[in-house]
Scaffold this motif. Structure first.
Motif, PDB file in Angstrom:
ATOM      1  N   GLU A   1       0.814  -1.281   0.066  1.00 31.06           N
ATOM      2  CA  GLU A   1      -0.006   0.080  -0.125  1.00 31.06           C
ATOM      3  C   GLU A   1       0.771   1.287   0.254  1.00 31.06           C
ATOM      4  O   GLU A   1       0.906   2.480   0.861  1.00 31.06           O
ATOM      5  N   GLY A   2       2.344   1.340  -0.676  1.00 31.12           N
ATOM      6  CA  GLY A   2       2.591   2.378  -1.150  1.00 31.12           C
ATOM      7  C   GLY A   2       3.904   2.145  -0.456  1.00 31.12           C
ATOM      8  O   GLY A   2       4.380   3.409   0.253  1.00 31.12           O
ATOM      9  N   LYS A   3       4.301   1.366   1.185  1.00 38.41           N
ATOM     10  CA  LYS A   3       4.800   1.453   1.759  1.00 38.41           C
ATOM     11  C   LYS A   3       6.651   1.625   1.298  1.00 38.41           C
ATOM     12  O   LYS A   3       7.408   1.893   1.781  1.00 38.41           O
ATOM     13  N   ILE A   4       6.913   0.750   0.191  1.00 39.13           N
ATOM     14  CA  ILE A   4       7.669   0.518  -0.513  1.00 39.13           C
ATOM     15  C   ILE A   4       7.533   0.464  -1.888  1.00 39.13           C
ATOM     16  O   ILE A   4       7.165   0.479  -2.287  1.00 39.13           O
ATOM     17  N   THR A   5       8.051   1.407  -2.350  1.00 36.27           N
ATOM     18  CA  THR A   5       8.019   1.955  -3.479  1.00 36.27           C
ATOM     19  C   THR A   5       9.407   1.704  -4.304  1.00 36.27           C
ATOM     20  O   THR A   5      10.898   2.376  -3.360  1.00 36.27           O
ATOM     21  N   VAL A   6      10.091   0.971  -5.606  1.00 39.41           N
ATOM     22  CA  VAL A   6      10.737   0.793  -6.577  1.00 39.41           C
ATOM     23  C   VAL A   6      11.399   1.639  -7.260  1.00 39.41           C
ATOM     24  O   VAL A   6      10.221   2.142  -8.109  1.00 39.41           O
ATOM     25  N   PHE A   7      12.139   2.214  -7.407  1.00 38.13           N
ATOM     26  CA  PHE A   7      12.089   3.666  -8.168  1.00 38.13           C
ATOM     27  C   PHE A   7      13.454   3.620  -9.519  1.00 38.13           C
ATOM     28  O   PHE A   7      14.547   2.909  -9.070  1.00 38.13           O
ATOM     29  N   TYR A   8      13.166   3.873 -10.700  1.00 36.74           N
ATOM     30  CA  TYR A   8      14.335   4.151 -11.508  1.00 36.74           C
ATOM     31  C   TYR A   8      14.511   5.476 -11.724  1.00 36.74           C
ATOM     32  O   TYR A   8      13.117   6.237 -11.777  1.00 36.74           O
ATOM     33  N   CYS A   9      15.716   5.765 -11.913  1.00 31.95           N
ATOM     34  CA  CYS A   9      16.872   7.428 -12.093  1.00 31.95           C
ATOM     35  C   CYS A   9      17.685   7.333 -12.886  1.00 31.95           C
ATOM     36  O   CYS A   9      18.727   6.795 -12.705  1.00 31.95           O
ATOM     37  N   LEU A  10      17.563   8.270 -13.493  1.00 30.77           N
ATOM     38  CA  LEU A  10      18.574   8.791 -15.163  1.00 30.77           C
ATOM     39  C   LEU A  10      18.866  10.469 -14.439  1.00 30.77           C
ATOM     40  O   LEU A  10      18.486  10.990 -14.933  1.00 30.77           O
ATOM     41  N   VAL A  11      20.425   9.971 -14.353  1.00 25.51           N
ATOM     42  CA  VAL A  11      20.307  11.636 -13.935  1.00 25.51           C
ATOM     43  C   VAL A  11      21.831  12.019 -14.879  1.00 25.51           C
ATOM     44  O   VAL A  11      22.752  11.534 -15.426  1.00 25.51           O
ATOM     45  N   ASN A  12      21.446  13.246 -15.229  1.00 28.16           N
ATOM     46  CA  ASN A  12      22.328  13.675 -16.632  1.00 28.16           C
ATOM     47  C   ASN A  12      23.239  15.073 -15.506  1.00 28.16           C
ATOM     48  O   ASN A  12      23.298  16.499 -15.932  1.00 28.16           O
ATOM     49  N   ALA A  13      24.802  14.565 -15.582  1.00 26.17           N
ATOM     50  CA  ALA A  13      25.402  15.701 -14.761  1.00 26.17           C
ATOM     51  C   ALA A  13      26.142  16.307 -15.727  1.00 26.17           C
ATOM     52  O   ALA A  13      26.368  15.602 -16.118  1.00 26.17           O
ATOM     53  N   PRO A  14      26.398  17.606 -15.469  1.00 27.33           N
ATOM     54  CA  PRO A  14      27.781  17.863 -15.680  1.00 27.33           C
ATOM     55  C   PRO A  14      28.605  17.388 -16.037  1.00 27.33           C
ATOM     56  O   PRO A  14      29.392  17.057 -15.699  1.00 27.33           O
ATOM     57  N   LEU A  15      29.397  17.751 -17.181  1.00 21.60           N
ATOM     58  CA  LEU A  15      31.559  16.801 -17.254  1.00 21.60           C
ATOM     59  C   LEU A  15      31.190  15.767 -16.968  1.00 21.60           C
ATOM     60  O   LEU A  15      32.666  15.042 -17.317  1.00 21.60           O
ATOM     61  N   VAL A  16      30.380  14.425 -16.787  1.00 25.35           N
ATOM     62  CA  VAL A  16      30.282  13.524 -16.609  1.00 25.35           C
ATOM     63  C   VAL A  16      29.642  12.629 -17.173  1.00 25.35           C
ATOM     64  O   VAL A  16      28.466  12.731 -17.911  1.00 25.35           O
ATOM     65  N   ASP A  17      29.722  11.268 -17.296  1.00 25.57           N
ATOM     66  CA  ASP A  17      28.702  10.128 -18.147  1.00 25.57           C
ATOM     67  C   ASP A  17      27.330  10.348 -17.435  1.00 25.57           C
ATOM     68  O   ASP A  17      27.123  10.631 -15.821  1.00 25.57           O
ATOM     69  N   LYS A  18      26.194   9.640 -18.049  1.00 26.00           N
ATOM     70  CA  LYS A  18      25.062  10.419 -17.433  1.00 26.00           C
ATOM     71  C   LYS A  18      25.096   8.479 -16.245  1.00 26.00           C
ATOM     72  O   LYS A  18      25.914   7.917 -17.070  1.00 26.00           O
ATOM     73  N   ARG A  19      24.080   8.758 -15.484  1.00 23.20           N
ATOM     74  CA  ARG A  19      24.869   7.881 -14.334  1.00 23.20           C
ATOM     75  C   ARG A  19      22.616   7.253 -13.996  1.00 23.20           C
ATOM     76  O   ARG A  19      21.794   7.747 -14.131  1.00 23.20           O
ATOM     77  N   ASP A  20      22.551   6.546 -13.955  1.00 20.43           N
ATOM     78  CA  ASP A  20      21.054   5.614 -13.519  1.00 20.43           C
ATOM     79  C   ASP A  20      21.438   4.377 -12.533  1.00 20.43           C
ATOM     80  O   ASP A  20      22.064   4.035 -12.436  1.00 20.43           O
ATOM     81  N   PHE A  21      20.343   4.349 -11.622  1.00 19.74           N
ATOM     82  CA  PHE A  21      20.088   4.027 -10.343  1.00 19.74           C
ATOM     83  C   PHE A  21      18.745   2.934 -10.280  1.00 19.74           C
ATOM     84  O   PHE A  21      18.085   3.755 -10.748  1.00 19.74           O
TER      85      PHE A  21
ATOM     86  N   GLY B   1       5.562  13.113  15.938  1.00 25.81           N
ATOM     87  CA  GLY B   1       6.620  12.328  15.424  1.00 25.81           C
ATOM     88  C   GLY B   1       7.036  12.232  13.892  1.00 25.81           C
ATOM     89  O   GLY B   1       8.580  13.725  14.094  1.00 25.81           O
ATOM     90  N   PHE B   2       7.881  11.593  13.091  1.00 26.99           N
ATOM     91  CA  PHE B   2       8.531  12.350  11.969  1.00 26.99           C
ATOM     92  C   PHE B   2       8.101  11.578  10.415  1.00 26.99           C
ATOM     93  O   PHE B   2       7.359  10.178  10.366  1.00 26.99           O
ATOM     94  N   LEU B   3       8.206  12.271   9.268  1.00 26.17           N
ATOM     95  CA  LEU B   3       7.896  11.399   8.296  1.00 26.17           C
ATOM     96  C   LEU B   3       9.798  11.143   7.807  1.00 26.17           C
ATOM     97  O   LEU B   3      10.792  11.712   7.785  1.00 26.17           O
ATOM     98  N   LYS B   4       9.438   9.776   7.259  1.00 27.81           N
ATOM     99  CA  LYS B   4      11.377   8.813   7.114  1.00 27.81           C
ATOM    100  C   LYS B   4      11.146   8.321   5.533  1.00 27.81           C
ATOM    101  O   LYS B   4      10.163   7.071   5.649  1.00 27.81           O
ATOM    102  N   ALA B   5      11.642   8.536   4.808  1.00 28.11           N
ATOM    103  CA  ALA B   5      12.283   8.110   3.730  1.00 28.11           C
ATOM    104  C   ALA B   5      13.407   7.350   3.401  1.00 28.11           C
ATOM    105  O   ALA B   5      14.300   8.313   3.328  1.00 28.11           O
ATOM    106  N   ALA B   6      13.561   5.917   3.585  1.00 34.90           N
ATOM    107  CA  ALA B   6      14.733   5.563   3.579  1.00 34.90           C
ATOM    108  C   ALA B   6      15.025   4.117   2.284  1.00 34.90           C
ATOM    109  O   ALA B   6      14.170   4.070   1.758  1.00 34.90           O
ATOM    110  N   TRP B   7      15.973   4.579   1.715  1.00 33.19           N
ATOM    111  CA  TRP B   7      16.869   4.015  -0.092  1.00 33.19           C
ATOM    112  C   TRP B   7      17.669   2.823   0.075  1.00 33.19           C
ATOM    113  O   TRP B   7      18.827   3.153   0.747  1.00 33.19           O
TER     114      TRP B   7
END
Length: 203
Positions: free
Chosen positions: A86-106, A121-127
């Protein structure tokens, strides 16, 4: 013969084994801390700031993964691959295009570890890294193999503001020298926190 007097010393030695956080920057209301774990080649980085928005508003920005291309620096592609418990676990893909280096994904597995009720209390997302549903590695893109972190949101001033902690331990991989990777992490972490602050306070 008693060994009890030695116990406090053992406890102190165990605690001393963990490196202390060192402040490496403070700018624009954001404090950046870093430390290199035992045996590590890159630093853990942690940024903190007081954000002029309720925790729920900050949480909304952090959890809006599909729109990271609009809100997060250098993000070229962002996709939710799976949602569990019910949304407590999320599997996420990301592609990053930062300057001066090759693209990275994870691909990361994000857990909602919040303890939140009635504005307290607190809100926390850990990965952590995962290979669940990982797409094939693309040509010209480096697949990141180390990416652990969390967002921690704590209410301040009766819930009108939020004390935000953003922690990241990642190695961009590839042929990037470790000292450059270290410097890039110390720059990108406050940049990401700054972006979250911007969209959380946007009216």
């Amino acid at each position: 013969m008693s060994f009890l007097p030695a116990l406090p010393l053992l406890v102190l030695l165990a605690g001393a084994a963990e490196p202390a956080w060192q402040q490496v920057a403070r700018d624009d209301g954001i404090t950046v801390m870093a430390r290199t774990p035992e045996g590590g080649s890159v630093s853990e980085v942690k940024a903190t700031a007081l954000v002029d928005a309720p925790p729920q508003d900050v949480w909304r920005v952090i959890r809006d993964y599909a729109n990271y291309t609009k809100t997060m620096p250098y993000t070229e592609e962002s996709r939710v691959l799976a949602s569990e418990q019910e949304g407590k676990i999320t599997v996420f893909y990301c592609l990053v295009n930062a300057p001066l280096v090759d693209k990275r994904d994870f691909i990361i597995r994000i857990r909602d570890e919040s303890d939140w009720k009635d504005g307290k209390g607190f809100l926390k997302a850990a990965w952590t890294m995962t290979t669940d549903g990982a797409p094939a590695v693309r040509e010209g893109v480096v697949r990141v193999k180390l990416n652990n972190g969390y967002w921690l949101l704590e209410p301040r001033e009766e819930g009108k503001k939020t004390f935000v902690t953003y922690y990241l331990y990642t190695d961009p991989g590839g042929s990037l020298p470790k000292w450059i990777a270290d410097k890039a992490n110390k720059t990108s972490v406050p940049d990401v926190l700054r972006a979250v602050r911007k969209y959380a306070t946007k009216k």
